[in-house]
Scaffold this motif. Sequence first.
Motif, PDB file in Angstrom:
ATOM      1  N   LEU A   1       2.838   6.123  -7.094  1.00  8.43           N
ATOM      2  CA  LEU A   1       1.878   6.784  -8.123  1.00  8.43           C
ATOM      3  C   LEU A   1       1.815   8.444  -7.523  1.00  8.43           C
ATOM      4  O   LEU A   1       1.922   9.198  -8.507  1.00  8.43           O
ATOM      5  N   PHE A   2       2.050   8.556  -6.252  1.00  8.62           N
ATOM      6  CA  PHE A   2       2.038  10.161  -5.904  1.00  8.62           C
ATOM      7  C   PHE A   2       3.304  10.759  -6.380  1.00  8.62           C
ATOM      8  O   PHE A   2       3.033  11.859  -7.171  1.00  8.62           O
TER       9      PHE A   2
ATOM     10  N   ILE B   1       3.342   1.395  -3.454  1.00  8.56           N
ATOM     11  CA  ILE B   1       2.207   1.804  -4.713  1.00  8.56           C
ATOM     12  C   ILE B   1       1.700   3.258  -4.577  1.00  8.56           C
ATOM     13  O   ILE B   1       1.788   3.984  -5.361  1.00  8.56           O
ATOM     14  N   ALA B   2       1.121   3.690  -3.276  1.00 10.20           N
ATOM     15  CA  ALA B   2       0.669   4.748  -3.053  1.00 10.20           C
ATOM     16  C   ALA B   2       1.699   6.097  -3.227  1.00 10.20           C
ATOM     17  O   ALA B   2       1.592   6.901  -4.169  1.00 10.20           O
ATOM     18  N   ALA B   3       2.928   5.568  -2.899  1.00 14.34           N
ATOM     19  CA  ALA B   3       4.145   6.542  -2.741  1.00 14.34           C
ATOM     20  C   ALA B   3       4.646   6.625  -4.264  1.00 14.34           C
ATOM     21  O   ALA B   3       4.755   7.844  -4.837  1.00 14.34           O
TER      22      ALA B   3
ATOM     23  N   ILE C   1      -5.372   6.094  -4.318  1.00 13.45           N
ATOM     24  CA  ILE C   1      -4.768   6.801  -2.974  1.00 13.45           C
ATOM     25  C   ILE C   1      -3.853   7.717  -3.319  1.00 13.45           C
ATOM     26  O   ILE C   1      -3.578   9.030  -3.435  1.00 13.45           O
ATOM     27  N   GLY C   2      -2.732   7.054  -4.143  1.00 15.14           N
ATOM     28  CA  GLY C   2      -1.541   7.656  -4.531  1.00 15.14           C
ATOM     29  C   GLY C   2      -1.935   8.897  -5.571  1.00 15.14           C
ATOM     30  O   GLY C   2      -1.250   9.920  -5.523  1.00 15.14           O
ATOM     31  N   LEU C   3      -2.724   8.419  -6.512  1.00 15.09           N
ATOM     32  CA  LEU C   3      -3.135   9.420  -7.639  1.00 15.09           C
ATOM     33  C   LEU C   3      -3.681  10.594  -7.013  1.00 15.09           C
ATOM     34  O   LEU C   3      -3.319  11.730  -7.368  1.00 15.09           O
TER      35      LEU C   3
ATOM     36  N   SER D   1      -4.798   1.393  -3.386  1.00 17.14           N
ATOM     37  CA  SER D   1      -3.527   2.252  -3.454  1.00 17.14           C
ATOM     38  C   SER D   1      -3.265   3.143  -4.536  1.00 17.14           C
ATOM     39  O   SER D   1      -2.506   4.121  -4.377  1.00 17.14           O
ATOM     40  N   PRO D   2      -3.469   2.528  -5.799  1.00 19.51           N
ATOM     41  CA  PRO D   2      -3.042   3.632  -6.931  1.00 19.51           C
ATOM     42  C   PRO D   2      -3.868   4.737  -6.938  1.00 19.51           C
ATOM     43  O   PRO D   2      -3.556   5.847  -7.233  1.00 19.51           O
TER      44      PRO D   2
ATOM     45  N   VAL E   1       2.499  11.304 -10.288  1.00 18.54           N
ATOM     46  CA  VAL E   1       1.504  12.394 -10.443  1.00 18.54           C
ATOM     47  C   VAL E   1       2.025  13.827  -9.956  1.00 18.54           C
ATOM     48  O   VAL E   1       1.731  14.738 -10.743  1.00 18.54           O
TER      49      VAL E   1
ATOM     50  N   LEU F   1      -0.497  -6.143  -8.730  1.00 17.91           N
ATOM     51  CA  LEU F   1      -2.074  -5.750  -8.403  1.00 17.91           C
ATOM     52  C   LEU F   1      -2.741  -7.043  -9.101  1.00 17.91           C
ATOM     53  O   LEU F   1      -3.856  -7.308  -8.819  1.00 17.91           O
TER      54      LEU F   1
ATOM     55  N   VAL G   1       0.778  -1.075   0.020  1.00 16.46           N
ATOM     56  CA  VAL G   1       0.056  -0.101  -0.024  1.00 16.46           C
ATOM     57  C   VAL G   1       0.841   1.383  -0.273  1.00 16.46           C
ATOM     58  O   VAL G   1       0.672   2.015  -0.928  1.00 16.46           O
TER      59      VAL G   1
END
Lengths: 240, 330
Positions: free
Chosen positions: A80-81, A76-78, B307-309, B304-305, A84, A146, A73
């Motif tokens: 994508l962050f 992936i979130a970091a 969330i990051g986006l 999570s994708p 973007v 995923l 989590v």
Amino acid sequence: MSRQAPEGKNLVKRHALIVLVEHWAIAISGLALILTGLFELPIARRYFITEIPGLRWSGDYVFSLQLHYLFSVVFIAASLFHVVYHWFMGHRAILPQKGDLRESWEVIRSLFGKGEEPPFAKYLPEQRLAYAGIAVIIAGLIASGLVKTWKNLFAPDMDLWLVLWATWAHNLFFVLFVLAFVAHMAAILIKPNRPMIRAILTGWIRRDYAEHRHPLWIAEFALQKKPAVAVTEQDAPCQE
Amino acid sequence: MKTEREHGISRRAFLTGIATAAAAGTVGLPGKARAGGEGAFATLIDLSLCDGCEGREMPACVAACREKNAGVVPEPVDPIPKPFPRGQIEDFSRKQGVTSRLTPYNYLFVQKAEVELGGGKKTVSIPRRCMHCDNPACATICPFSANHKFESGAVVIDQDICFGGAKCREVCPWAIPQRQSGVGIYLHILPTLAGNGVMFKCDLCQDLLVKGEGPACITACPRKAMLIGPKADILAEAERRAAAMNGFIYGKEENGGTSTLYVSPVSFEVLNAAIEKGPGRPHLGKAQRKMEKTDPMARAVVASPVIGLVAGIAAAAGARMKSGKEGGHE
């Protein structure tokens, strides 16, 4: 938030706080994913890793999978962050540029005393190429992971070929990720690169080092007629 | 002063990104695992009909299964490599004739339970094999996806890519898969350092199912104690029979649901207490789905994708607004 260098300090700001947070979130979760991913192989009990204090959990496949998911989590979130945020902020300095391969070869030669090191912008050509490489590896890990997670959760009878592709891609990218990590560690051990460790820990880098090794980056400030020490993330062109 | 183009993105693209992220965030996740859906088969084993083929040398289902799967296990190498550092191997190659438990050479056996029924003693015969779970932990946990659930409902081990690590047996509530050391792909890679053979179990005769035929055991049953059919039909039939005999069903809820439904006039608690249990002899007790604990975090992974986006767009929007205020531009 002030981005001024402390009074009288020979420093220049290289990374904003948000970059440090992204880097360490990805790095720490990535290392945890390597470890918990390894424990998804039946090795912990076989090789007595479960006997090591604090690692008894390593033989519990369900628990290590939970941990693997937890760190996924963050990872992936970091990731994508990162993509973007910097895309929208227009930060392109770390993306590979034309001539990076040739210039990288010159840098490698210079490390062995053959020829002079060319002047650098904010990032070395090797860093830009390595960034692209690790980005592909991370994208592969995330995409295949995923698919596997979706299968585990919602579609256990997913098409076998898709499952096999995702599984073996994940395993292959896992090996590449470990190799990339080892190469990353090796790169920061090279003496001329060591001052950059401070930058990824604190955000600041020695100004004399930056002027000597990254004159093109420093020159960008001069073009804007702004003092390097006072540079802000928003002001710096192609900061990240 | 910076323009939007210097930031590398137009206002239009920025807003499109926000809209995309918002849309992604509203996409609903399925509520339940898909397996066990319309294309899936299930089997029914009616314990009121099974008599264990009294008088026969071997129950017909067991004999048919053994005949169908004869030669599946290759001849193990001799000597079998000792896995470092523990040196434990599992070798049934000299016990291929064993039919009283599950082995790499025997994927179905008949358990016996002596119980009180109708004021007298009765022997209940219980054919045992893989339950072919709806969301099998054995397939989830296999690091090489050597274990897979097909749309037919069958859970099948691919013996060509199985390393025999036995994770599947450990997470299976009934410890069904059985290991034969000295065979398989691990012999060609790191035979003493990684792997320890191949796992074997019932595959519901997947090769016959895709041809439209029934599993060998079901076809061979002389008392029609076993049935196979679309899962919804089999479930309805199991419930009808259980109601008619005032009996019980096993396999409907166990491990989150399975493709094998036992119907019995005797409760499964009583049967479980009466059967011999141990390696290769599975219980008939409660079986909670162990992977259930991982589901909430797995859902977070899937989210999570997004969330990051969303966080990335929000942070960029915040930074740009702040930059605009400080610099007097957008």
